[in-house]
Structure formats: structure tokens, C-alpha cells
Write a protein that holds these residues in place. Structure first.
Motif, PDB file in Angstrom:
ATOM      1  N   UNK A  22       0.863  -1.177   0.000  1.00 18.86           N
ATOM      2  CA  UNK A  22       0.000   0.000   0.000  1.00 18.86           C
ATOM      3  C   UNK A  22       0.902   1.229   0.000  1.00 18.86           C
ATOM      4  N   UNK A  23       0.491   2.281  -0.673  1.00 17.71           N
ATOM      5  CA  UNK A  23       1.328   3.473  -0.801  1.00 17.71           C
ATOM      6  C   UNK A  23       1.707   4.088   0.531  1.00 17.71           C
ATOM      7  N   UNK A  24       0.844   3.930   1.534  1.00 17.77           N
ATOM      8  CA  UNK A  24       1.098   4.573   2.826  1.00 17.77           C
ATOM      9  C   UNK A  24       2.168   3.859   3.642  1.00 17.77           C
ATOM     10  N   UNK A  25       2.679   2.731   3.129  1.00 17.13           N
ATOM     11  CA  UNK A  25       3.769   2.046   3.816  1.00 17.13           C
ATOM     12  C   UNK A  25       5.054   2.865   3.729  1.00 17.13           C
ATOM     13  N   UNK A  26       5.223   3.631   2.641  1.00 14.45           N
ATOM     14  CA  UNK A  26       6.364   4.539   2.533  1.00 14.45           C
ATOM     15  C   UNK A  26       6.037   5.800   3.317  1.00 14.45           C
ATOM     16  N   UNK A  27       6.756   5.995   4.417  1.00 15.17           N
ATOM     17  CA  UNK A  27       6.452   7.084   5.329  1.00 15.17           C
ATOM     18  C   UNK A  27       7.601   8.080   5.414  1.00 15.17           C
ATOM     19  N   UNK A  28       7.299   9.220   6.009  1.00 14.77           N
ATOM     20  CA  UNK A  28       8.317  10.236   6.277  1.00 14.77           C
ATOM     21  C   UNK A  28       8.398  10.453   7.781  1.00 14.77           C
ATOM     22  N   UNK A  29       9.580  10.817   8.253  1.00 22.64           N
ATOM     23  CA  UNK A  29       9.740  11.159   9.671  1.00 22.64           C
ATOM     24  C   UNK A  29      10.673  12.354   9.784  1.00 22.64           C
ATOM     25  N   UNK A  30      10.394  13.210  10.764  1.00 18.83           N
ATOM     26  CA  UNK A  30      11.212  14.392  11.019  1.00 18.83           C
ATOM     27  C   UNK A  30      12.182  14.135  12.165  1.00 18.83           C
ATOM     28  N   UNK A  31      13.321  14.790  12.099  1.00 19.86           N
ATOM     29  CA  UNK A  31      14.321  14.677  13.155  1.00 19.86           C
ATOM     30  C   UNK A  31      13.731  15.097  14.492  1.00 19.86           C
ATOM     31  N   UNK A  32      14.036  14.319  15.516  1.00 21.49           N
ATOM     32  CA  UNK A  32      13.646  14.627  16.896  1.00 21.49           C
ATOM     33  C   UNK A  32      12.138  14.741  17.100  1.00 21.49           C
ATOM     34  N   UNK A  33      11.361  14.156  16.133  1.00 19.77           N
ATOM     35  CA  UNK A  33       9.903  14.189  16.254  1.00 19.77           C
ATOM     36  C   UNK A  33       9.374  15.626  16.292  1.00 19.77           C
ATOM     37  N   UNK A  34      10.078  16.532  15.584  1.00 16.41           N
ATOM     38  CA  UNK A  34       9.696  17.940  15.551  1.00 16.41           C
ATOM     39  C   UNK A  34       9.713  18.458  14.119  1.00 16.41           C
ATOM     40  N   UNK A  35       8.859  19.420  13.849  1.00 16.45           N
ATOM     41  CA  UNK A  35       8.845  20.081  12.545  1.00 16.45           C
ATOM     42  C   UNK A  35       9.256  21.533  12.710  1.00 16.45           C
ATOM     43  N   UNK A  36      10.107  22.003  11.800  1.00 14.12           N
ATOM     44  CA  UNK A  36      10.537  23.396  11.825  1.00 14.12           C
ATOM     45  C   UNK A  36      11.822  23.548  11.033  1.00 14.12           C
ATOM     46  N   UNK A  37      12.519  24.639  11.252  1.00 14.75           N
ATOM     47  CA  UNK A  37      13.767  24.893  10.536  1.00 14.75           C
ATOM     48  C   UNK A  37      14.972  24.566  11.414  1.00 14.75           C
ATOM     49  N   UNK A  38      16.021  24.059  10.754  1.00 11.30           N
ATOM     50  CA  UNK A  38      17.319  23.797  11.409  1.00 11.30           C
ATOM     51  C   UNK A  38      17.238  22.767  12.532  1.00 11.30           C
ATOM     52  N   UNK A  39      16.307  21.834  12.433  1.00 10.04           N
ATOM     53  CA  UNK A  39      16.188  20.739  13.401  1.00 10.04           C
ATOM     54  C   UNK A  39      16.741  19.495  12.732  1.00 10.04           C
ATOM     55  N   UNK A  40      17.786  18.912  13.287  1.00 11.79           N
ATOM     56  CA  UNK A  40      18.437  17.791  12.611  1.00 11.79           C
ATOM     57  C   UNK A  40      18.768  16.646  13.562  1.00 11.79           C
ATOM     58  N   UNK A  41      18.915  15.464  12.968  1.00 11.27           N
ATOM     59  CA  UNK A  41      19.380  14.271  13.674  1.00 11.27           C
ATOM     60  C   UNK A  41      19.964  13.332  12.630  1.00 11.27           C
TER      61      UNK A  41
END
Length: 318
Positions: free
Chosen positions: A107-126
Motif C-alpha cells: 500500500x502506498x502509505x507504507x512509505x512514510x516520512x519522519x522528522x528529526x527529533x519528532x519535531x517540525x521546523x527549521x534547522x532541526x536535525x538528527x
């Protein structure tokens, strides 16, 4: 520990701003200081998307040394099948080494995205590995490094995070199809109404209708401080669509004579066509290019280790 390449470029840009007088505080704020817009992405998605699931977050750091080690390059579950293959072509200083993940999704939804540190914004990295492990991934690659820029349309896991069309994007729909589109000619709401699941905002498009896109070696994605161009032979990450719910992801190593010089955009597009991709799109590259599988970094990032990035694409372990 090596500094991240993008940080080095940014620092150089900041030095120019400082020498010119004024603007230093703005540049620091824009390119260095983290700006958290969503502090708990898992909870945010769970509240808006019935298919989202909660995950734990991870800690971040600049780099982690690694060498390519893959003991088992296939994976099969009810959700996805993954087969990773290493390719080497050329010799001496003209050697190119790249890794291909051939992925079929239930199913298409198996390909997911995740953000660093479980946060959205600028200059947030892991590190890619940290974000992958925090989300229970079996497979992951770097994304489009959305957090370095403040524009573009960002829809992840069926949830809208940013709606500021600026460039050529790629959209994955819940019906298993995908398409290159002009962000400036639509809105996040319209895309979501059409069934958008994930969007990527980097580029350029490499392949359309099974053919290499002309002129891609001259494209500049960003011309702001710290991210001037993506031309020449570079480490690369690209994603291609072979058929509905059948994708291919390529990570090319580079900047290491005798092992892998990297590739141009056109060479990357040629690789995608050779793999059967009818549509293909360039993601963030350079030191960010990384493929991670079953607890190990598959490729050899050009920084000498993992670079912290703002986001990943991943498949969760079944």
C-alpha cells in the motif's frame, strides 16, 4: 569529528555577511538556530491522520563514523519487499559506486516520512540512523532536507506542514501513483484533496515519461547563503517510480577517488532509466546521501560518517 558540509558552507556565507556589516543576526536565525513549529509530530499526525502512528523521538549529533556493512540485503513482510544491490562501474578515478533499493509496497502509505527529533521546523536535525531507529524503521534514506529552507509544499504522511510553493516537487498519492508537479500552480489543500500522501521539495525531476529530462545539469535548487548549487559529480540520492507501489531508491557515493567519484544529474537520470523508472526525482545529496537498512548504514557517506538531516523516508519493520 568532521563538521557537516552544509554547516561549513553556511559558516562561510555568514563570514561574508559579517564582513559586509549587518545581517549577521538574521543569518544565524535563518540558518543555524532551530525553530520548532510542531513540537510533537507523532501526536500532531495522530490527531489529523487516521493512518498515523505514534513513535518515540531520538537524540541528534553532527556526525557518526561508519563504513558500509550489509549482512542481509533483502527483507519481506506483509507490507513491503526490499532488495538492495550494490553496483560498481568504471575504474580508477572514474569509478562510480551506488546502491539500489528495489521496493514493492502493499500500500502506498507504507512509505512514510519522519522528522528529526519528532519535531517540525527549521534547522532541526538528527542522524538518519537516529530518526530511523526512533520510528521503528527497517529501511530509510535521507529526505529533501526540508528544514534548511522555509519554502515549498510539505505534506508528510497525509498531513500538511507547509504550503509555500516555490519549485518543482514530487507528490506520492495514496493510490500508489506519483507525479512531478509545479508547486506554484497548486496548493497543499488541493493536493491533499486529490489524495496526496507525501510530497518532496528539492529536485529537479530527473526522468519523466521514461526519458531523461533535458537541461538538468544546469539546474540550481537554491541560491541563498550556504546552498548555492548541485552541479557536477556529486554524491546523490534519488527516488524513482517503476509502477504503482513499485519504487526504486538510489544512493550514489562520491568525493572519494578510486571508490566513487559521484555522478552528474544526467548520469543519475541514466541510472534511474536503466532501472526501469518512468518518473524519477532528485533528493538532497552530498554528505546527506545515505541509505540505512536493518540497523546499518549501507553506503559510505562522503563526510566520513552520517550527516544530521531534517527528515527521512522510511519503511517500518513489519
Amino acid at each position: 569529528m568532521k563538521k557537516r558540509l552544509k554547516q561549513g558552507l553556511i559558516a562561510g556565507g555568514l563570514a561574508v555577511v559579517l564582513a559586509a556589516g549587518g545581517g549577521t543576526a538574521w543569518a544565524l536565525d535563518r540558518f543555524v538556530i532551530p525553530h520548532v513549529e510542531v513540537s510533537d509530530v507523532a501526536a500532531y499526525e495522530a490527531a489529523q491522520s487516521p493512518t498515523a502512528t505514534a513513535t518515540d523521538d531520538g537524540d541528534s549529533s553532527d556526525t557518526a563514523s561508519t563504513t558500509p556493512v550489509v549482512t542481509d540485503t533483502t527483507y519481506t513482510s506483509d507490507d513491503a519487499s526490499i532488495a538492495i544491490t550494490q553496483y560498481t562501474q568504471g575504474s580508477g578515478s572514474d569509478t562510480v559506486t551506488y546502491y539500489v533499493a528495489d521496493i514493492t509496497l502493499s500500500d502506498a502509505t507504507v512509505l512514510r516520512s519522519a522528522f528529526a527529533n519528532n519535531q517540525f521546523g527549521e534547522n532541526i536535525t538528527a542522524l538518519v540512523s537516529e530518526t530511523a531507529e526512533a520510528n521503528g524503521a527497517i529501511f530509510a534514506v535521507n529526505g529533501d532536507y526540508y528544514g534548511f529552507r522555509d519554502s515549498g509544499i510539505v505534506i508528510r504522511n497525509g498531513v500538511v506542514y507547509r504550503d509555500d510553493g516555490a519549485r518543482e516537487g514530487l507528490v506520492f498519492y495514496t493510490d500508489g501513483t506519483a507525479a512531478v508537479y509545479d508547486e506554484t500552480q497548486t496548493t497543499a489543500a488541493e493536493l491533499l484533496a486529490d489524495g496526496a500522501w507525501n510530497t518532496l521539495s528539492f529536485g529537479p525531476a530527473l526522468v519523466e515519461d521514461g526519458a531523461v529530462v533535458a537541461g538538468i545539469d544546469d539546474v540550481e535548487i537554491d541560491t541563498n547563503i550556504g546552498n548555492h548549487s548541485i552541479q557536477g559529480e556529486q554524491p546523490r540520492t534519488a527516488i524513482g517510480i517503476i509502477d504503482d507501489n513499485h519504487i526504486v531508491i538510489v544512493v550514489v557515493d562520491g568525493r572519494d577517488s578510486g571508490y566513487s567519484r559521484g555522478v552528474t544529474m544526467t548520469e543519475l537520470a541514466d541510472i534511474m532509466v536503466s532501472l526501469g523508472a518512468t518518473t524519477a526525482y532528485n533528493l538532497d545529496g552530498g554528505g546527506s546521501s545515505e541509505m540505512w537498512f536493518n540497523g546499518e548504514v549501507v553506503n559510505q557517506p562522503s563526510n566520513g560518517g552520517e550527516r544530521a538531516t531534517s527528515d527521512i523516508l522510511y519503511i517500518a519493520a513489519g
